[in-house]
Design a protein around this motif. Structure first.
Motif, PDB file in Angstrom:
ATOM      1  N   TRP A  88     -14.772 -22.469  -0.572  1.00  0.00           N
ATOM      2  CA  TRP A  88     -13.445 -22.450  -0.890  1.00  0.00           C
ATOM      3  C   TRP A  88     -12.329 -23.290  -1.885  1.00  0.00           C
ATOM      4  O   TRP A  88     -13.823 -24.588  -1.885  1.00  0.00           O
ATOM      5  N   PRO A  89     -11.855 -23.243  -2.251  1.00  0.00           N
ATOM      6  CA  PRO A  89     -10.684 -23.840  -3.203  1.00  0.00           C
ATOM      7  C   PRO A  89     -10.336 -25.510  -2.988  1.00  0.00           C
ATOM      8  O   PRO A  89      -9.991 -24.745  -1.354  1.00  0.00           O
ATOM      9  N   GLY A  90      -9.950 -26.387  -3.185  1.00  0.00           N
ATOM     10  CA  GLY A  90      -9.922 -27.759  -2.774  1.00  0.00           C
ATOM     11  C   GLY A  90     -11.038 -28.015  -1.680  1.00  0.00           C
ATOM     12  O   GLY A  90     -10.428 -28.920  -1.188  1.00  0.00           O
ATOM     13  N   GLY A 123     -11.783 -29.141 -10.244  1.00  0.00           N
ATOM     14  CA  GLY A 123     -12.108 -29.713 -11.855  1.00  0.00           C
ATOM     15  C   GLY A 123     -13.151 -29.375 -12.180  1.00  0.00           C
ATOM     16  O   GLY A 123     -14.361 -28.580 -11.628  1.00  0.00           O
ATOM     17  N   SER A 124     -13.871 -30.015 -12.761  1.00  0.00           N
ATOM     18  CA  SER A 124     -14.896 -29.886 -13.979  1.00  0.00           C
ATOM     19  C   SER A 124     -16.200 -30.438 -13.265  1.00  0.00           C
ATOM     20  O   SER A 124     -16.013 -31.331 -12.592  1.00  0.00           O
ATOM     21  N   GLY A 125     -16.923 -29.433 -13.131  1.00  0.00           N
ATOM     22  CA  GLY A 125     -18.564 -29.286 -12.218  1.00  0.00           C
ATOM     23  C   GLY A 125     -18.497 -29.025 -10.639  1.00  0.00           C
ATOM     24  O   GLY A 125     -19.461 -28.878 -10.539  1.00  0.00           O
ATOM     25  N   TYR A 126     -17.035 -27.677 -10.501  1.00  0.00           N
ATOM     26  CA  TYR A 126     -16.985 -27.651  -9.074  1.00  0.00           C
ATOM     27  C   TYR A 126     -16.823 -26.109  -9.585  1.00  0.00           C
ATOM     28  O   TYR A 126     -16.351 -25.761 -10.423  1.00  0.00           O
ATOM     29  N   THR A 127     -16.925 -25.247  -8.210  1.00  0.00           N
ATOM     30  CA  THR A 127     -17.099 -23.502  -8.779  1.00  0.00           C
ATOM     31  C   THR A 127     -17.607 -23.041  -7.319  1.00  0.00           C
ATOM     32  O   THR A 127     -17.601 -23.730  -6.281  1.00  0.00           O
ATOM     33  N   VAL A 128     -15.925 -22.050  -6.975  1.00  0.00           N
ATOM     34  CA  VAL A 128     -16.121 -21.661  -5.889  1.00  0.00           C
ATOM     35  C   VAL A 128     -17.031 -19.923  -5.897  1.00  0.00           C
ATOM     36  O   VAL A 128     -16.237 -19.960  -6.702  1.00  0.00           O
ATOM     37  N   SER A 145     -25.428 -19.213  -9.172  1.00  0.00           N
ATOM     38  CA  SER A 145     -23.935 -18.042  -9.260  1.00  0.00           C
ATOM     39  C   SER A 145     -24.362 -16.967  -8.955  1.00  0.00           C
ATOM     40  O   SER A 145     -23.361 -16.459  -7.878  1.00  0.00           O
ATOM     41  N   ASP A 146     -25.053 -16.091  -9.227  1.00  0.00           N
ATOM     42  CA  ASP A 146     -25.412 -15.057  -9.290  1.00  0.00           C
ATOM     43  C   ASP A 146     -26.491 -14.950  -8.708  1.00  0.00           C
ATOM     44  O   ASP A 146     -27.021 -13.792  -8.279  1.00  0.00           O
ATOM     45  N   LEU A 147     -26.850 -15.763  -7.371  1.00  0.00           N
ATOM     46  CA  LEU A 147     -28.421 -15.559  -6.863  1.00  0.00           C
ATOM     47  C   LEU A 147     -29.526 -14.741  -6.875  1.00  0.00           C
ATOM     48  O   LEU A 147     -30.436 -15.106  -7.046  1.00  0.00           O
ATOM     49  N   ARG A 148     -29.984 -15.158  -8.291  1.00  0.00           N
ATOM     50  CA  ARG A 148     -30.870 -14.926  -9.363  1.00  0.00           C
ATOM     51  C   ARG A 148     -31.242 -16.177 -10.289  1.00  0.00           C
ATOM     52  O   ARG A 148     -32.443 -15.786 -11.067  1.00  0.00           O
TER      53      ARG A 148
END
Length: 241
Positions: A89-91, A97-102, A141-144
């Motif tokens: 989840w965010p935070g 920042g850069s390099g992080y994604t939810v 990210s796409d599980l593929r």
């Protein structure tokens, strides 16, 4: 090696994960390994937790900072070029920042994670999000789009396959099960033979880095990793107290 023509790690990805309850010695080794992998052009996939995740993440960042000094055209702090840290989840754990994604917790990603957890309906919503995050660490990210290199981790039982996981494997068990189901190798440095393999790879990488960049891994990386990982280790001790 790192692709200066594009400014990105283009040799594939690997997952750097494991227990949060590890010694500073283990996190130092993880950071050094990640540093070497980044300079050799491999992108880190991880999960933003203290302990093992922190070690790999710190090493990748330190390597990118070093690369920025070599090539001024690389934008400072653009860590997305060398790592992809999946957050539930965010935070989460003050990461942003850069390099992080939810990743999106879609019904598909929830269903995929569920099949690898023995007590899915006993988990809280947050727990389920953490398990979904573990799937993305291995499959993208796409599980593929699975990691192309390996899942490297550290757990006290040294499990390297779903069949060897147990309660003490902890949350890393989920990622190991996902890796096994997708025929992805797991190198667990809690296993003595795996640890020796990684030590040998670090020695070989150190020599290549010295020849390619004229830089001693010990002088550039080890001292910084030791100081920072020791600080993080002390933080974990306080949290567990």
């Amino acid at each position: 090696m790192f692709d200066f023509s594009t400014g990105y790690c283009n040799n594939g990805g690997y997952a750097g994960i494991g227990s949060r309850h590890v010694s500073k010695f283990v996190t130092e080794k993880q950071a050094i390994f990640a540093f070497c992998m980044t300079l050799h052009g491999f992108k880190l996939f991880s999960g933003g937790v203290d302990g093992s995740d922190y070690g790999f993440e710190y090493g990748a960042k330190l390597a990118y900072d070093f690369l920025c000094k070599i090539d001024n055209s690389l934008p400072s702090g653009d860590y997305d070029r060398v790592m992809q840290i999946y957050l539930p989840w965010p935070g989460f754990n003050l990461r942003s920042g850069s390099g992080y994604t939810v990743p999106k917790n879609t019904s598909k990603s929830m269903a995929y994670a569920q099949q690898f957890h023995s007590n899915w309906f006993g988990l809280s919503d947050a727990g389920k999000q953490l398990m979904v995050r573990n799937s993305h660490q291995v499959l993208g990210s796409d599980l593929r789009t699975p990691v192309s290199f390996v899942v490297i981790c550290h757990t006290s039982d040294g499990a390297t396959h779903a069949s060897a996981t147990m309660a003490i494997t902890g949350g890393t068990e989920q990622a190991i099960r996902v890796a096994s189901a997708n025929a992805i190798s797991v190198c667990n440095t809690g296993n003595p033979s795996n640890y020796l393999r990684i030590e040998a790879k670090i020695r070989n990488a150190s020599q290549i880095i010295l020849e390619r960049f004229g830089m001693s891994l010990r002088n550039m990386c080890v001292r910084k990793c030791t100081a920072t990982c020791h600080s993080n280790y002390q933080k974990n001790l306080l949290l567990k107290a």
